[in-house]
Design a protein around this motif. Structure first.
Motif, PDB file in Angstrom:
ATOM      1  N   THR A   1       0.831  -1.206   0.000  1.00  0.00           N
ATOM      2  CA  THR A   1       0.000   0.000   0.000  1.00  0.00           C
ATOM      3  C   THR A   1       0.861   1.250   0.000  1.00  0.00           C
ATOM      4  N   LYS A   2       1.973   1.215   0.745  1.00  0.00           N
ATOM      5  CA  LYS A   2       2.874   2.369   0.802  1.00  0.00           C
ATOM      6  C   LYS A   2       3.502   2.631  -0.562  1.00  0.00           C
ATOM      7  N   ALA A   3       3.823   1.571  -1.301  1.00  0.00           N
ATOM      8  CA  ALA A   3       4.385   1.733  -2.647  1.00  0.00           C
ATOM      9  C   ALA A   3       3.366   2.400  -3.565  1.00  0.00           C
ATOM     10  N   LEU A   4       2.098   1.991  -3.448  1.00  0.00           N
ATOM     11  CA  LEU A   4       1.036   2.598  -4.259  1.00  0.00           C
ATOM     12  C   LEU A   4       0.849   4.070  -3.900  1.00  0.00           C
ATOM     13  N   GLU A   5       0.873   4.367  -2.606  1.00  0.00           N
ATOM     14  CA  GLU A   5       0.712   5.760  -2.166  1.00  0.00           C
ATOM     15  C   GLU A   5       1.844   6.636  -2.709  1.00  0.00           C
ATOM     16  N   THR A   6       3.066   6.083  -2.717  1.00  0.00           N
ATOM     17  CA  THR A   6       4.217   6.845  -3.208  1.00  0.00           C
ATOM     18  C   THR A   6       4.095   7.094  -4.704  1.00  0.00           C
ATOM     19  N   ALA A   7       3.704   6.055  -5.451  1.00  0.00           N
ATOM     20  CA  ALA A   7       3.506   6.213  -6.896  1.00  0.00           C
ATOM     21  C   ALA A   7       2.414   7.241  -7.170  1.00  0.00           C
ATOM     22  N   CYS A   8       1.384   7.194  -6.352  1.00  0.00           N
ATOM     23  CA  CYS A   8       0.281   8.151  -6.483  1.00  0.00           C
ATOM     24  C   CYS A   8       0.799   9.579  -6.301  1.00  0.00           C
ATOM     25  N   LYS A   9       1.695   9.767  -5.341  1.00  0.00           N
ATOM     26  CA  LYS A   9       2.257  11.093  -5.085  1.00  0.00           C
ATOM     27  C   LYS A   9       3.098  11.571  -6.263  1.00  0.00           C
ATOM     28  N   TYR A  10       3.880  10.660  -6.859  1.00  0.00           N
ATOM     29  CA  TYR A  10       4.688  11.028  -8.026  1.00  0.00           C
ATOM     30  C   TYR A  10       3.791  11.533  -9.162  1.00  0.00           C
ATOM     31  N   VAL A  11       2.704  10.813  -9.421  1.00  0.00           N
ATOM     32  CA  VAL A  11       1.805  11.192 -10.511  1.00  0.00           C
ATOM     33  C   VAL A  11       1.083  12.494 -10.175  1.00  0.00           C
ATOM     34  N   GLU A  12       0.667  12.661  -8.931  1.00  0.00           N
ATOM     35  CA  GLU A  12       0.012  13.907  -8.514  1.00  0.00           C
ATOM     36  C   GLU A  12       0.922  15.105  -8.751  1.00  0.00           C
ATOM     37  N   ASN A  13       2.205  14.939  -8.449  1.00  0.00           N
ATOM     38  CA  ASN A  13       3.152  16.044  -8.645  1.00  0.00           C
ATOM     39  C   ASN A  13       3.211  16.468 -10.109  1.00  0.00           C
ATOM     40  N   VAL A  14       3.201  15.493 -11.009  1.00  0.00           N
ATOM     41  CA  VAL A  14       3.257  15.813 -12.441  1.00  0.00           C
ATOM     42  C   VAL A  14       1.956  16.470 -12.891  1.00  0.00           C
ATOM     43  N   VAL A  15       0.822  15.904 -12.459  1.00  0.00           N
ATOM     44  CA  VAL A  15      -0.487  16.438 -12.866  1.00  0.00           C
ATOM     45  C   VAL A  15      -0.692  17.852 -12.325  1.00  0.00           C
ATOM     46  N   ASN A  16      -0.279  18.080 -11.084  1.00  0.00           N
ATOM     47  CA  ASN A  16      -0.484  19.392 -10.462  1.00  0.00           C
ATOM     48  C   ASN A  16       0.566  20.421 -10.864  1.00  0.00           C
TER      49      ASN A  16
END
Length: 217
Positions: A132-147
């Motif tokens: 779950t932590k790996a998914l959360e981290t990947a989610c943060k990487y993508v959020e940074n690009v989108v935002n």
């Protein structure tokens, strides 16, 4: 002597009368007490019935709220899944006349990789769960690009970075997940050479759904 006997007889008669009067008063008191007790019992029974009815009413309301909450959660989950697949809520699946989802295959590949990461750590006792932590981290990487679409720094990740290795890179399926998102490995870095913002938004929705559902994804 006769006078004495008459007095004694009168005293006995008076005593008997007093005893009868006392017994009568006691009987009246007993009857009154019994009536009061019956009234107390009646009032107590009415109160117990009111409490039982109120309890039943509250229980019925609670069950109705629970059913409504479960229904709302199921509907929310359905909406999230539709959104993750690019289907609008008002649009019935299978009846759409719009063009096929251009990201369908990529979504399928990404969801497969996400499930691989989750499955690898499903029974891991460590908290927070590494998958779950790996998914959360990947989610943060993508959020940074989108935002921050104009920020180049968010489009590239150093594979040897300690935080990345600890949270994603060293985890089973971690690199495959990042590549399914769109990152390409080159010279020790993961980079988004071709930034498809629409796809990244779709990927972000799928990541958020996977993080939320965890082992039930």
């Amino acid at each position: 002597k006769q006078l004495l006997e008459e007095r004694l007889a009168k005293m006995r008669k008076d005593k008997e009368k007093q005893q009868k009067d006392l017994e009568k008063q006691q009987e009246l008191a007993r009857i009154a007490s019994s009536k009061e007790m019956n009234e107390v019992r009646r009032l107590q029974k009415e109160q117990e019935e009111k409490i039982a009815l109120e309890k039943a009413r509250r229980e019925k309301e609670r069950e109705a709220r629970d059913r409504a909450r479960v229904k709302a959660e199921l509907e929310k989950d359905r909406m999230e899944r539709l959104a993750a697949r690019g289907i609008r809520p008002e649009q019935k699946e299978g009846t759409s006349k719009t063009a096929p989802d251009p990201f369908q295959e990529r979504k399928l590949e990404l969801s497969t990789k996400l499930r691989d990461v989750i499955a690898a750590y499903r029974n891991d006792p460590v908290s927070p769960n590494p998958g779950t932590k790996a998914l959360e981290t990947a989610c943060k990487y993508v959020e940074n690009v989108v935002n921050n679409p104009s920020e180049e720094k968010y489009r590239s990740i150093n594979i040897e970075n300690a935080a990345f290795q600890r949270l994603v890179g060293s985890k089973e399926g971690g690199l495959s997940m990042m590549k399914a998102i769109g990152f390409e490995e080159d010279s020790g870095r993961l980079s988004l050479a071709d930034v498809d913002m629409e796809w990244l938004k779709q990927a972000l929705v799928e990541l958020q759904l996977a993080v939320k559902r965890g082992p039930f994804y």
